[in-house]
Scaffold this active site. Structure first.
Site, PDB file in Angstrom:
ATOM      1  N   ASN A   7       0.864  -1.365   0.116  1.00 18.91           N
ATOM      2  CA  ASN A   7       0.236   0.024   0.056  1.00 18.91           C
ATOM      3  C   ASN A   7       0.715   1.157   0.436  1.00 18.91           C
ATOM      4  O   ASN A   7       1.675   2.180   0.898  1.00 18.91           O
ATOM      5  CB  ASN A   7      -0.871  -0.192   1.209  1.00 18.91           C
ATOM      6  CG  ASN A   7      -2.077   0.833   1.403  1.00 18.91           C
ATOM      7  OD1 ASN A   7      -1.983   2.149   0.342  1.00 18.91           O
ATOM      8  ND2 ASN A   7      -2.871   0.992   2.581  1.00 18.91           N
ATOM      9  N   ARG A  90      -2.597  -2.019  -3.372  1.00 23.29           N
ATOM     10  CA  ARG A  90      -3.829  -1.110  -2.697  1.00 23.29           C
ATOM     11  C   ARG A  90      -3.942  -0.088  -3.427  1.00 23.29           C
ATOM     12  O   ARG A  90      -2.683   0.466  -3.857  1.00 23.29           O
ATOM     13  CB  ARG A  90      -3.582  -0.954  -1.625  1.00 23.29           C
ATOM     14  CG  ARG A  90      -5.328  -0.549  -1.500  1.00 23.29           C
ATOM     15  CD  ARG A  90      -5.280  -0.253   0.234  1.00 23.29           C
ATOM     16  NE  ARG A  90      -6.721   0.661   0.613  1.00 23.29           N
ATOM     17  CZ  ARG A  90      -7.164   0.670   1.252  1.00 23.29           C
ATOM     18  NH1 ARG A  90      -5.626   0.199   3.102  1.00 23.29           N
ATOM     19  NH2 ARG A  90      -8.128   1.852   1.669  1.00 23.29           N
ATOM     20  N   HIS A 179     -13.629   2.024   0.599  1.00 24.76           N
ATOM     21  CA  HIS A 179     -12.929   1.733   1.831  1.00 24.76           C
ATOM     22  C   HIS A 179     -13.875  -0.027   1.264  1.00 24.76           C
ATOM     23  O   HIS A 179     -14.539  -0.208   1.128  1.00 24.76           O
ATOM     24  CB  HIS A 179     -14.186   1.580   3.156  1.00 24.76           C
ATOM     25  CG  HIS A 179     -13.181   2.491   3.339  1.00 24.76           C
ATOM     26  ND1 HIS A 179     -14.094   3.981   4.321  1.00 24.76           N
ATOM     27  CD2 HIS A 179     -11.667   3.247   4.183  1.00 24.76           C
ATOM     28  CE1 HIS A 179     -12.757   4.326   5.030  1.00 24.76           C
ATOM     29  NE2 HIS A 179     -11.951   4.437   4.859  1.00 24.76           N
ATOM     30  N   ARG A 240     -11.723  14.772   8.230  1.00 23.78           N
ATOM     31  CA  ARG A 240     -12.345  14.925   7.112  1.00 23.78           C
ATOM     32  C   ARG A 240     -13.515  15.950   7.599  1.00 23.78           C
ATOM     33  O   ARG A 240     -14.507  15.356   8.311  1.00 23.78           O
ATOM     34  CB  ARG A 240     -12.462  14.167   5.703  1.00 23.78           C
ATOM     35  CG  ARG A 240     -10.973  13.634   5.588  1.00 23.78           C
ATOM     36  CD  ARG A 240     -11.228  12.613   4.462  1.00 23.78           C
ATOM     37  NE  ARG A 240     -10.521  12.229   4.346  1.00 23.78           N
ATOM     38  CZ  ARG A 240     -10.087  10.681   3.858  1.00 23.78           C
ATOM     39  NH1 ARG A 240     -11.079   9.942   4.995  1.00 23.78           N
ATOM     40  NH2 ARG A 240      -9.292  10.331   3.264  1.00 23.78           N
ATOM     41  N   GLU A 384      -8.807  -5.615   5.351  1.00 22.67           N
ATOM     42  CA  GLU A 384      -8.573  -5.463   4.021  1.00 22.67           C
ATOM     43  C   GLU A 384      -6.800  -5.824   3.090  1.00 22.67           C
ATOM     44  O   GLU A 384      -6.973  -6.263   2.175  1.00 22.67           O
ATOM     45  CB  GLU A 384      -8.083  -3.806   3.856  1.00 22.67           C
ATOM     46  CG  GLU A 384      -9.457  -3.335   3.947  1.00 22.67           C
ATOM     47  CD  GLU A 384      -8.757  -2.101   4.513  1.00 22.67           C
ATOM     48  OE1 GLU A 384      -9.090  -1.302   5.830  1.00 22.67           O
ATOM     49  OE2 GLU A 384     -10.118  -0.920   3.497  1.00 22.67           O
TER      50      GLU A 384
END
Ligand code: ADP
Length: 400
Positions: A7, A90, A179, A240, A384
């Site tokens: 990733n 990813r 996601h 966020r 994940e």
């Protein structure tokens, strides 16, 4: 087969080596501060840790350091690079091109590049990770797993924005959602956990971490999700702001004489739990501050809880009812108090929590609904990396 999961961020590279025979993690690590004055590799295996600190000029050097750590005679977990059968990357933004994971080819790389305007921070870094791995391990097959792919089954009524059609056709402006790998993993795990078929099962999955999103899933397929063209939309998150009237951006820009890019940076990095509480983006610290009477921290948590509740209500409408409400990721898996607050008052929907049981559950799979609840309320820790590794193994095996 041993599968390496990568990733890559703009200045970091996270990795994990998984033995797919047992689906167990052999080692994982993080190379950070790539391109800065002093970089750092932290490699973990078998409960032990090994750290290297030195200047790391680029992703190719970071990748080489990762491989050196994995194959090191003392703290490595494989004898040579040849033991790594495939690499799964990813990738943040697949744009409209990718509905599932794919073997990396020149065309796939070109499409990831083409989608850079949609994922300007992540896609270049993800590509850098792919290219660095190819340079360092040219004969190892690679797979790209997109954060957006799971959401490509949404119907137009869920993914279109109410702006003129031209923006959709010319600039690909639409909801993509993120996601996806996590939502897909949890959506796949729930029927296994309950011992039922996925067909007809209506799930509202709450992925609550540093970044948070909620997904409405019917028969294993995404029908709506809270994040948008970027991960900024939807729930308020660690840093966020989540959804708000876009005129807020214009108003602040005009009043404070800042440009839209600066404002969006504030919306992405200085808002949410951090911006409201003034304490931290980390839920544990915000909760501790609220506990000590910090009103701003309490408002931040109230806003997050209310935001989640609104999406559950909305997605119950989207799905014409709900069979499972599930919680995952750092906050969802560990924060029992938040889960209890979210579920309070949903009895009208047939969702009744066993609050005592919920209070005891942290980071493990569990059914925390009351015996007479029509809706199952579940905690399903996400994985994940394993989802990426499974896709990688399947595609590489099929291509042989
Ligand atoms: P990311 O989105 O970066 O993968 P995680 O899924 O690890 O993030 O979630 C990180 C969030 O989970 C942080 O806000 C952290 O405070 C929160 N978290 C982790 N453990 C707990 C806990 N025991 N109680 C409350 N929140 C927690």
């Amino acid at each position: 087969m041993k599968v390496l999961i990568v990733n890559a961020g703009s200045s970091s590279l996270k990795y994990q080596l998984i033995d797919m025979d047992t689906e167990s993690t052999l080692a994982k690590g993080l190379v950070e501060k790539i391109g800065l004055d002093m970089g750092k590799l932290t490699h973990k295996w078998d409960g032990k840790q090994f750290v290297v600190e030195k200047k790391i000029d680029n992703h190719v050097i970071a990748t080489q350091m990762m491989l050196d750590a994995l194959t090191d005679p003392e703290h490595g977990v494989v004898k040579s690079m040849d033991e790594i059968g495939a690499v799964g990357h990813r990738v943040l933004h697949g744009g409209p091109n990718f509905t599932e994971s794919v073997i990396v080819t020149p065309e796939v790389e070109a499409a990831i590049e083409e989608n850079i305007p949609l994922g300007p921070l992540h896609n270049p870094a993800n590509l850098a990770g792919i290219r660095a791995c190819r340079e360092v391990m040219p004969n190892t097959p690679m797979v790209a797993v997109f954060d957006t792919a799971f959401h490509m089954t949404m119907p137009p009524k869920a993914y279109r924005y109410g702006v003129p059609k031209d923006y959709y056709t010319r600039l690909k402006v639409r909801r993509y959602g993120f996601h996806g790998t996590s939502h897909r993993y949890v959506a796949g795990r729930i029927p296994e956990f309950l011992g039922v078929k996925p067909e007809g099962l209506r799930i509202i999955n709450c992925h609550l971490g540093n970044g948070s999103s909620i997904c409405a899933i019917n028969s294993g397929k995404c029908v709506d999700t809270s994040m948008g063209i970027t991960p900024l939309e939807g729930l308020m998150m660690g840093t966020r702001c989540g959804s708000m009237d876009p005129a807020v951006v214009q108003y602040i820009c005009n009043r404070d004489h800042i440009d839209v890019n600066e404002m969006l940076n504030i919306c992405n990095k200085k808002s949410g739990l951090l911006g409201i509480s003034g304490v931290s983006s980390d839920m544990r610290e915000v909760a501790a501050a609220a506990e000590q009477g910090n009103e701003d921290a309490q408002i931040a948590i109230d806003m997050l809880v209310e935001g989640i509740r609104k999406y559950i209500g909305a997605y119950a409408a989207v799905l014409h009812g709900v069979d499972v409400i599930s919680f995952t990721a750092g906050i969802g898996e560990n924060d029992a108090a938040l889960r209890a607050r979210v579920m309070t008052g949903f009895e009208f929907l047939g969702a009744k929590m066993d609050y005592e049981k919920n209070a005891k559950i942290r980071g493990v799979e569990a059914d925390v609904s009351a015996p007479d609840s029509k809706v199952r309320i579940l905690i399903i820790p996400t994985n994940e990396e394993l989802a990426i590794a499974r896709d990688t193994l399947a595609l590489v095996t099929a291509a042989k």
